[in-house]
Write a protein that holds these residues in place. Structure first.
Motif, mmCIF file in Angstrom:
data_model
loop_
_atom_site.group_PDB
_atom_site.id
_atom_site.type_symbol
_atom_site.label_atom_id
_atom_site.label_comp_id
_atom_site.label_asym_id
_atom_site.label_seq_id
_atom_site.Cartn_x
_atom_site.Cartn_y
_atom_site.Cartn_z
ATOM 1 N N GLU A 264 0.851 -1.191 0.000
ATOM 2 C CA GLU A 264 0.000 0.000 0.000
ATOM 3 C C GLU A 264 0.887 1.240 0.000
ATOM 4 O O GLU A 264 1.852 1.332 0.756
ATOM 5 C CB GLU A 264 -0.886 0.003 1.242
ATOM 6 N N GLY A 265 0.586 2.188 -0.878
ATOM 7 C CA GLY A 265 1.381 3.390 -1.001
ATOM 8 C C GLY A 265 2.117 3.425 -2.326
ATOM 9 O O GLY A 265 1.706 2.801 -3.308
ATOM 10 N N LEU A 266 3.238 4.136 -2.349
ATOM 11 C CA LEU A 266 3.980 4.350 -3.589
ATOM 12 C C LEU A 266 5.059 3.289 -3.763
ATOM 13 O O LEU A 266 5.834 3.006 -2.844
ATOM 14 C CB LEU A 266 4.616 5.735 -3.592
ATOM 15 N N ASN A 267 5.115 2.699 -4.957
ATOM 16 C CA ASN A 267 6.086 1.656 -5.279
ATOM 17 C C ASN A 267 6.931 2.097 -6.481
ATOM 18 O O ASN A 267 6.384 2.540 -7.492
ATOM 19 C CB ASN A 267 5.364 0.359 -5.630
ATOM 20 N N ALA A 268 8.248 1.976 -6.364
ATOM 21 C CA ALA A 268 9.164 2.272 -7.470
ATOM 22 C C ALA A 268 9.586 0.950 -8.097
ATOM 23 O O ALA A 268 10.214 0.115 -7.441
ATOM 24 C CB ALA A 268 10.386 3.037 -6.967
ATOM 25 N N VAL A 269 9.216 0.753 -9.347
ATOM 26 C CA VAL A 269 9.545 -0.475 -10.061
ATOM 27 C C VAL A 269 10.869 -0.276 -10.795
ATOM 28 O O VAL A 269 10.993 0.620 -11.640
ATOM 29 C CB VAL A 269 8.434 -0.852 -11.056
ATOM 30 N N LEU A 270 11.865 -1.123 -10.480
ATOM 31 C CA LEU A 270 13.192 -1.024 -11.072
ATOM 32 C C LEU A 270 13.467 -2.270 -11.905
ATOM 33 O O LEU A 270 13.117 -3.380 -11.505
ATOM 34 C CB LEU A 270 14.270 -0.887 -9.991
ATOM 35 N N ASP A 271 14.128 -2.085 -13.055
ATOM 36 C CA ASP A 271 14.465 -3.245 -13.876
ATOM 37 C C ASP A 271 15.777 -3.871 -13.405
ATOM 38 O O ASP A 271 16.377 -3.437 -12.412
ATOM 39 C CB ASP A 271 14.509 -2.872 -15.362
ATOM 40 N N GLU A 272 16.231 -4.903 -14.123
ATOM 41 C CA GLU A 272 17.430 -5.628 -13.695
ATOM 42 C C GLU A 272 18.706 -4.809 -13.839
ATOM 43 O O GLU A 272 19.740 -5.164 -13.282
ATOM 44 C CB GLU A 272 17.530 -6.933 -14.487
ATOM 45 N N LYS A 273 18.619 -3.694 -14.599
ATOM 46 C CA LYS A 273 19.761 -2.784 -14.717
ATOM 47 C C LYS A 273 19.653 -1.628 -13.724
ATOM 48 O O LYS A 273 20.399 -0.659 -13.819
ATOM 49 C CB LYS A 273 19.859 -2.250 -16.145
ATOM 50 N N ASN A 274 18.722 -1.750 -12.798
ATOM 51 C CA ASN A 274 18.525 -0.765 -11.740
ATOM 52 C C ASN A 274 18.075 0.585 -12.288
ATOM 53 O O ASN A 274 18.440 1.631 -11.762
ATOM 54 C CB ASN A 274 19.800 -0.604 -10.889
ATOM 55 N N ARG A 275 17.252 0.554 -13.332
ATOM 56 C CA ARG A 275 16.658 1.765 -13.877
ATOM 57 C C ARG A 275 15.198 1.845 -13.454
ATOM 58 O O ARG A 275 14.526 0.822 -13.329
ATOM 59 C CB ARG A 275 16.749 1.767 -15.407
ATOM 60 N N LEU A 276 14.713 3.050 -13.263
ATOM 61 C CA LEU A 276 13.310 3.232 -12.918
ATOM 62 C C LEU A 276 12.437 2.932 -14.136
ATOM 63 O O LEU A 276 12.647 3.490 -15.214
ATOM 64 C CB LEU A 276 13.056 4.658 -12.441
ATOM 65 N N VAL A 277 11.475 2.049 -13.945
ATOM 66 C CA VAL A 277 10.521 1.713 -15.000
ATOM 67 C C VAL A 277 9.205 2.457 -14.790
ATOM 68 O O VAL A 277 8.627 3.008 -15.723
ATOM 69 C CB VAL A 277 10.258 0.197 -15.050
ATOM 70 N N ALA A 278 8.742 2.490 -13.534
ATOM 71 C CA ALA A 278 7.461 3.136 -13.255
ATOM 72 C C ALA A 278 7.324 3.428 -11.768
ATOM 73 O O ALA A 278 7.955 2.771 -10.932
ATOM 74 C CB ALA A 278 6.306 2.253 -13.711
ATOM 75 N N LEU A 279 6.499 4.404 -11.458
ATOM 76 C CA LEU A 279 6.021 4.636 -10.102
ATOM 77 C C LEU A 279 4.561 4.221 -10.062
ATOM 78 O O LEU A 279 3.748 4.709 -10.860
ATOM 79 C CB LEU A 279 6.166 6.107 -9.707
ATOM 80 N N VAL A 280 4.240 3.311 -9.149
ATOM 81 C CA VAL A 280 2.905 2.729 -9.089
ATOM 82 C C VAL A 280 2.319 2.936 -7.698
ATOM 83 O O VAL A 280 2.953 2.601 -6.693
ATOM 84 C CB VAL A 280 2.951 1.223 -9.414
ATOM 85 N N GLN A 281 1.122 3.497 -7.655
ATOM 86 C CA GLN A 281 0.424 3.700 -6.387
ATOM 87 C C GLN A 281 -0.551 2.546 -6.166
ATOM 88 O O GLN A 281 -1.356 2.212 -7.048
ATOM 89 C CB GLN A 281 -0.357 5.013 -6.419
#
Length: 296
Positions: A264-281
């Motif tokens: 619950e709340g804000l989630n930062a989705v990172l790929d295997e290269k440690n790059r930001l893919v999305a911010l998901v609430q």
């Protein structure tokens, strides 16, 4: 602090020198990152120095998260003299007595916690759609409205009359120049800020920052996990290629097998290269995308 090789989406800790505007401090970043889409999360006056969090490319959309973080400053107040801008750049407009150290220590306790603070006349706050400093330069007497700010820490570290050095921890929107003015008024005198050094923004420290002329995109762009581990309330989700693709295309995560990785709340989705893919609430009503970088 870990860093990554740069693309145009990055966050950088910059140590702004005194004597230049925050905007000018960005020039080296723009040139070396190869993008004009560069901004900072909270300006510093030209006389001030210290930490700026720089966001480039799609990461400029993260600026609001950084701006909301608390700040820490080292500030030198000069008692007994003031200027129209409440800093060393302005014209001297008044004088007063120089208080005793004991008096200052007794009064500063009343400036901690939530206080009402009026921004300086020379400031960037908007009044009727126009910056306050523009009215001031035109000689128009327009007074910014007071607003609540939080001073969580206020310590006088030294006093060599008429100069006192304070360490200030405060919320977004706090003006250190106003704090100097108001403390002086409580002491029956005047003051201005001679030096101002921003040392922290949230958990980010100026000790980890780079000077503008030393910036190297290959060395000084923060890794995504470092960024979001330093922002309270953000959960990191290390994603496989399939989850990254779902996020990039805005698919419904709740129907996937990956929903349990989100809180619950804000989630930062990172790929295997440690790059930001999305911010998901994530809320009780489901998932919503706050930002998609398209880097998967």
């Amino acid at each position: 602090m870990r860093h990554i090789s740069a693309n145009t989406n990055a966050c950088i800790l910059l140590d702004k020198p005194p004597g230049i505007t925050s905007f000018r401090a960005l020039k080296q970043i723009k040139d070396r990152m190869g993008t004009s889409k560069v901004g900072h999360a909270g300006t510093l006056d030209s006389f001030a120095q210290g930490l700026l969090v720089i966001c480039t490319g799609k990461y400029t959309r993260l600026a609001g998260m950084f701006m909301a973080l608390p700040k820490e400053y080292l500030a030198t107040f000069v008692f007994g003299t003031t200027t129209d801008t409440l800093d060393p750049v302005g014209q001297t407009t008044g004088s007063g007595r120089i208080p005793e150290e004991k008096e200052i220590r007794e009064v500063i306790g009343s400036f901690t916690g939530e206080i009402s603070q009026r921004p300086p006349e020379y400031s960037s706050v908007h009044i009727n759609g126009k910056r306050a400093w523009k009215y001031a330069r035109e000689g128009q007497a327009v007074i910014p409205q007071a607003r609540p700010v939080v001073i969580s820490g206020l310590v006088m570290e030294s006093y060599n009359p008429p100069e006192a050095v304070f360490r200030v921890s405060c919320s977004k929107g706090t003006y250190i120049r106003s704090l100097a003015r108001d403390i002086a008024q409580a002491l029956g005198t005047v003051a201005f800020v001679k030096e101002l050094h921003r040392t922290k923004i949230g958990r980010f420290s100026v000790q980890d920052a780079v000077a503008p002329d030393a910036f190297d995109p290959a060395k000084h762009c923060m890794a995504a996990d470092v960024i979001f581990q330093s922002i309270p309330g953000v959960n990191l989700v290390k994603a496989c290629d399939e989850l990254c693709r779902l996020c990039v295309y805005g698919k419904d995560i709740s129907r996937s097998g990956y929903a349990q990785a989100f809180v619950e709340g804000l989630n930062a989705v990172l790929d295997e290269k440690n790059r930001l893919v999305a911010l998901v609430q994530k809320t009780e009503n489901g998932f919503s995308y706050k930002m998609v970088t398209g880097e998967a």
